[in-house]
Design a protein around this motif. Structure first.
Motif, PDB file in Angstrom:
ATOM      1  N   HIS A  14       0.808  -1.225   0.000  1.00 31.85           N
ATOM      2  CA  HIS A  14       0.000   0.000   0.000  1.00 31.85           C
ATOM      3  C   HIS A  14       0.843   1.278   0.000  1.00 31.85           C
ATOM      4  O   HIS A  14       0.305   2.361   0.205  1.00 31.85           O
ATOM      5  CB  HIS A  14      -0.985   0.032   1.164  1.00 31.85           C
ATOM      6  N   LYS A  15       2.147   1.195  -0.180  1.00 33.39           N
ATOM      7  CA  LYS A  15       3.026   2.370  -0.310  1.00 33.39           C
ATOM      8  C   LYS A  15       4.005   2.097  -1.451  1.00 33.39           C
ATOM      9  O   LYS A  15       5.200   1.919  -1.233  1.00 33.39           O
ATOM     10  CB  LYS A  15       3.782   2.633   0.987  1.00 33.39           C
ATOM     11  N   PRO A  16       3.492   2.096  -2.681  1.00 38.31           N
ATOM     12  CA  PRO A  16       4.361   1.708  -3.796  1.00 38.31           C
ATOM     13  C   PRO A  16       5.361   2.790  -4.162  1.00 38.31           C
ATOM     14  O   PRO A  16       5.096   3.984  -4.071  1.00 38.31           O
ATOM     15  CB  PRO A  16       3.371   1.489  -4.938  1.00 38.31           C
ATOM     16  N   ILE A  17       6.515   2.354  -4.558  1.00 43.16           N
ATOM     17  CA  ILE A  17       7.548   3.175  -5.164  1.00 43.16           C
ATOM     18  C   ILE A  17       8.030   2.371  -6.366  1.00 43.16           C
ATOM     19  O   ILE A  17       8.226   1.162  -6.273  1.00 43.16           O
ATOM     20  CB  ILE A  17       8.714   3.456  -4.198  1.00 43.16           C
ATOM     21  N   TYR A  18       8.175   3.036  -7.482  1.00 40.43           N
ATOM     22  CA  TYR A  18       8.582   2.354  -8.697  1.00 40.43           C
ATOM     23  C   TYR A  18       9.917   2.908  -9.188  1.00 40.43           C
ATOM     24  O   TYR A  18      10.142   4.112  -9.147  1.00 40.43           O
ATOM     25  CB  TYR A  18       7.535   2.538  -9.802  1.00 40.43           C
ATOM     26  N   HIS A  19      10.776   2.028  -9.663  1.00 44.38           N
ATOM     27  CA  HIS A  19      11.970   2.435 -10.373  1.00 44.38           C
ATOM     28  C   HIS A  19      11.635   2.412 -11.858  1.00 44.38           C
ATOM     29  O   HIS A  19      11.011   1.460 -12.335  1.00 44.38           O
ATOM     30  CB  HIS A  19      13.128   1.477 -10.116  1.00 44.38           C
ATOM     31  N   VAL A  20      12.027   3.440 -12.574  1.00 46.73           N
ATOM     32  CA  VAL A  20      11.911   3.444 -14.027  1.00 46.73           C
ATOM     33  C   VAL A  20      13.231   2.874 -14.532  1.00 46.73           C
ATOM     34  O   VAL A  20      14.289   3.455 -14.289  1.00 46.73           O
ATOM     35  CB  VAL A  20      11.677   4.869 -14.573  1.00 46.73           C
ATOM     36  N   VAL A  21      13.173   1.717 -15.193  1.00 45.88           N
ATOM     37  CA  VAL A  21      14.386   0.991 -15.551  1.00 45.88           C
ATOM     38  C   VAL A  21      14.390   0.624 -17.024  1.00 45.88           C
ATOM     39  O   VAL A  21      13.347   0.580 -17.681  1.00 45.88           O
ATOM     40  CB  VAL A  21      14.543  -0.307 -14.725  1.00 45.88           C
ATOM     41  N   GLY A  31      13.510  -8.068 -11.754  1.00 46.75           N
ATOM     42  CA  GLY A  31      14.843  -8.604 -11.989  1.00 46.75           C
ATOM     43  C   GLY A  31      15.867  -7.493 -12.139  1.00 46.75           C
ATOM     44  O   GLY A  31      15.561  -6.305 -12.071  1.00 46.75           O
ATOM     45  N   SER A  32      17.103  -7.891 -12.360  1.00 42.05           N
ATOM     46  CA  SER A  32      18.168  -6.885 -12.456  1.00 42.05           C
ATOM     47  C   SER A  32      18.041  -6.100 -13.759  1.00 42.05           C
ATOM     48  O   SER A  32      17.930  -6.676 -14.835  1.00 42.05           O
ATOM     49  CB  SER A  32      19.532  -7.560 -12.376  1.00 42.05           C
ATOM     50  N   PRO A  33      18.052  -4.769 -13.674  1.00 39.41           N
ATOM     51  CA  PRO A  33      17.907  -3.941 -14.873  1.00 39.41           C
ATOM     52  C   PRO A  33      19.246  -3.681 -15.544  1.00 39.41           C
ATOM     53  O   PRO A  33      20.307  -3.866 -14.953  1.00 39.41           O
ATOM     54  CB  PRO A  33      17.327  -2.638 -14.315  1.00 39.41           C
ATOM     55  N   VAL A  34      19.180  -3.214 -16.769  1.00 33.98           N
ATOM     56  CA  VAL A  34      20.366  -2.773 -17.475  1.00 33.98           C
ATOM     57  C   VAL A  34      20.799  -1.422 -16.918  1.00 33.98           C
ATOM     58  O   VAL A  34      21.979  -1.174 -16.682  1.00 33.98           O
ATOM     59  CB  VAL A  34      20.090  -2.676 -18.996  1.00 33.98           C
ATOM     60  N   GLU A  35      19.812  -0.518 -16.695  1.00 30.92           N
ATOM     61  CA  GLU A  35      20.104   0.798 -16.136  1.00 30.92           C
ATOM     62  C   GLU A  35      18.878   1.334 -15.403  1.00 30.92           C
ATOM     63  O   GLU A  35      17.749   1.131 -15.840  1.00 30.92           O
ATOM     64  CB  GLU A  35      20.503   1.778 -17.242  1.00 30.92           C
ATOM     65  N   LEU A  36      19.128   2.035 -14.314  1.00 32.61           N
ATOM     66  CA  LEU A  36      18.079   2.705 -13.546  1.00 32.61           C
ATOM     67  C   LEU A  36      17.983   4.147 -14.033  1.00 32.61           C
ATOM     68  O   LEU A  36      18.959   4.886 -13.980  1.00 32.61           O
ATOM     69  CB  LEU A  36      18.412   2.660 -12.048  1.00 32.61           C
ATOM     70  N   LEU A  37      16.799   4.541 -14.508  1.00 35.01           N
ATOM     71  CA  LEU A  37      16.609   5.879 -15.062  1.00 35.01           C
ATOM     72  C   LEU A  37      16.021   6.865 -14.065  1.00 35.01           C
ATOM     73  O   LEU A  37      16.207   8.069 -14.207  1.00 35.01           O
ATOM     74  CB  LEU A  37      15.701   5.826 -16.291  1.00 35.01           C
ATOM     75  N   GLY A  38      15.287   6.376 -13.078  1.00 39.51           N
ATOM     76  CA  GLY A  38      14.682   7.288 -12.122  1.00 39.51           C
ATOM     77  C   GLY A  38      13.701   6.565 -11.220  1.00 39.51           C
ATOM     78  O   GLY A  38      13.625   5.341 -11.218  1.00 39.51           O
ATOM     79  N   THR A  39      12.947   7.351 -10.466  1.00 40.17           N
ATOM     80  CA  THR A  39      11.952   6.795  -9.557  1.00 40.17           C
ATOM     81  C   THR A  39      10.617   7.502  -9.738  1.00 40.17           C
ATOM     82  O   THR A  39      10.559   8.661 -10.148  1.00 40.17           O
ATOM     83  CB  THR A  39      12.378   6.940  -8.082  1.00 40.17           C
ATOM     84  N   TYR A  40       9.540   6.789  -9.405  1.00 36.56           N
ATOM     85  CA  TYR A  40       8.187   7.333  -9.454  1.00 36.56           C
ATOM     86  C   TYR A  40       7.494   6.927  -8.164  1.00 36.56           C
ATOM     87  O   TYR A  40       7.363   5.745  -7.866  1.00 36.56           O
ATOM     88  CB  TYR A  40       7.439   6.804 -10.669  1.00 36.56           C
ATOM     89  N   PRO A  48       6.742  13.631  -7.259  1.00 36.15           N
ATOM     90  CA  PRO A  48       6.476  12.210  -7.471  1.00 36.15           C
ATOM     91  C   PRO A  48       7.374  11.540  -8.511  1.00 36.15           C
ATOM     92  O   PRO A  48       7.585  10.342  -8.462  1.00 36.15           O
ATOM     93  CB  PRO A  48       5.025  12.191  -7.934  1.00 36.15           C
ATOM     94  N   LEU A  49       7.920  12.314  -9.453  1.00 35.92           N
ATOM     95  CA  LEU A  49       8.692  11.723 -10.542  1.00 35.92           C
ATOM     96  C   LEU A  49      10.076  12.347 -10.620  1.00 35.92           C
ATOM     97  O   LEU A  49      10.217  13.564 -10.722  1.00 35.92           O
ATOM     98  CB  LEU A  49       7.956  11.937 -11.873  1.00 35.92           C
ATOM     99  N   ILE A  50      11.094  11.504 -10.564  1.00 33.05           N
ATOM    100  CA  ILE A  50      12.481  11.920 -10.773  1.00 33.05           C
ATOM    101  C   ILE A  50      13.005  11.040 -11.900  1.00 33.05           C
ATOM    102  O   ILE A  50      13.068   9.821 -11.762  1.00 33.05           O
ATOM    103  CB  ILE A  50      13.324  11.726  -9.496  1.00 33.05           C
ATOM    104  N   LEU A  51      13.348  11.669 -13.035  1.00 35.39           N
ATOM    105  CA  LEU A  51      13.711  10.903 -14.217  1.00 35.39           C
ATOM    106  C   LEU A  51      14.849  11.586 -14.962  1.00 35.39           C
ATOM    107  O   LEU A  51      14.841  12.807 -15.138  1.00 35.39           O
ATOM    108  CB  LEU A  51      12.488  10.778 -15.147  1.00 35.39           C
TER     109      LEU A  51
END
Length: 84
Positions: A14-21, A31-40, A48-51
């Motif tokens: 109930h407190k989601p945080i997403y990585h944009v990958v 799974g393991s990403p190639v690169e982390l682009l930001g967070t949402y 809310p969005l850092i990209l």
């Protein structure tokens, strides 16, 4: 190797945080990403969005395909970015 720009969920119940990958299309969601682009963080009111738009554009130019949600977040970040 087909690449996708997509969201990877982290955070508590109930407190989601997403990585944009950038990840391979056939890999697991978290799974393991190639690169982390930001967070949402959808529940955050202040920022809310850092990209990293430059890296997102780089991966799109190299043939990565953004999912519908990731494409919407990239477009939102483009509109919020100051015009240079």
């Amino acid at each position: 190797m087909a690449l996708k720009i997509r969201l990877s969920r982290i955070g508590a119940v109930h407190k989601p945080i997403y990585h944009v990958v950038v990840a391979e299309a056939r890999s697991r969601r978290d799974g393991s990403p190639v690169e982390l682009l930001g967070t949402y963080t959808p529940q955050s009111k202040s920022q809310p969005l850092i990209l990293d738009l430059a890296r997102a554009e780089y991966w799109l130019s190299k043939g990565a395909v953004a999912t519908d949600t990731a494409r919407g977040l990239i477009n939102k970040a483009k509109k919020a970015a100051p015009a240079a």
